[in-house]
Write a protein that holds these residues in place. Structure first.
Motif, PDB file in Angstrom:
ATOM      1  N   ASP A  94     -31.477   3.446 -52.253  1.00 12.01           N
ATOM      2  CA  ASP A  94     -32.619   3.472 -51.327  1.00 12.01           C
ATOM      3  C   ASP A  94     -33.883   3.414 -52.268  1.00 12.01           C
ATOM      4  O   ASP A  94     -33.934   3.868 -53.331  1.00 12.01           O
ATOM      5  N   LEU A  95     -34.873   2.832 -51.738  1.00  9.54           N
ATOM      6  CA  LEU A  95     -36.410   2.918 -52.619  1.00  9.54           C
ATOM      7  C   LEU A  95     -37.168   3.749 -51.935  1.00  9.54           C
ATOM      8  O   LEU A  95     -37.556   3.775 -50.811  1.00  9.54           O
ATOM      9  N   LYS A 146     -41.491   5.239 -52.395  1.00 10.09           N
ATOM     10  CA  LYS A 146     -42.597   5.267 -52.980  1.00 10.09           C
ATOM     11  C   LYS A 146     -42.980   6.878 -53.419  1.00 10.09           C
ATOM     12  O   LYS A 146     -42.950   7.489 -52.606  1.00 10.09           O
ATOM     13  N   LEU A 162     -39.744   6.870 -48.181  1.00  7.17           N
ATOM     14  CA  LEU A 162     -38.536   5.977 -48.004  1.00  7.17           C
ATOM     15  C   LEU A 162     -39.455   4.666 -47.778  1.00  7.17           C
ATOM     16  O   LEU A 162     -40.119   4.560 -46.817  1.00  7.17           O
ATOM     17  N   ILE A 163     -39.232   3.514 -48.645  1.00 12.03           N
ATOM     18  CA  ILE A 163     -39.748   2.284 -48.083  1.00 12.03           C
ATOM     19  C   ILE A 163     -38.769   1.207 -48.136  1.00 12.03           C
ATOM     20  O   ILE A 163     -39.030   0.056 -47.531  1.00 12.03           O
ATOM     21  N   TYR A 164     -37.584   1.556 -48.444  1.00  4.68           N
ATOM     22  CA  TYR A 164     -36.514   0.550 -48.294  1.00  4.68           C
ATOM     23  C   TYR A 164     -35.159   1.175 -48.363  1.00  4.68           C
ATOM     24  O   TYR A 164     -34.759   2.161 -49.031  1.00  4.68           O
ATOM     25  N   LYS A 165     -34.323   0.948 -47.035  1.00  8.75           N
ATOM     26  CA  LYS A 165     -32.921   1.608 -47.042  1.00  8.75           C
ATOM     27  C   LYS A 165     -32.043   0.458 -47.546  1.00  8.75           C
ATOM     28  O   LYS A 165     -31.904  -0.690 -47.149  1.00  8.75           O
ATOM     29  N   ASN A 166     -31.161   1.042 -48.231  1.00  6.56           N
ATOM     30  CA  ASN A 166     -29.939   0.028 -48.888  1.00  6.56           C
ATOM     31  C   ASN A 166     -29.112  -0.013 -47.967  1.00  6.56           C
ATOM     32  O   ASN A 166     -28.406   0.815 -47.339  1.00  6.56           O
TER      33      ASN A 166
END
Length: 58
Positions: A35-36, A38, A54-58
């Motif tokens: 997960d990414l 910021k 949280l900016i991207y959910k893997n």
């Protein structure tokens, strides 16, 4: 929720540091490796606040 305390750990061979997300929180909020986030930092005289968004959910 009770107060959580985490320890900053160094990585061998790099200047990067890791801050652990407690298992209870990663389970509750479905946070997974990859997960990414910021990172936003707020610093004043008495405290340092590091906010992860949280900016991207893997």
């Amino acid at each position: 929720m009770t107060e959580k305390i985490v320890k900053v750990r160094g990585r061998h061979g790099t200047k990067s540091l890791d801050i652990t997300i407690p298992a209870e929180l990663s389970d509750k909020f479905d946070i997974n490796a990859g997960d990414l986030f910021k990172v936003n930092v707020i610093k004043d005289d008495d405290s340092l606040i590091i906010n992860y968004q949280l900016i991207y959910k893997n």
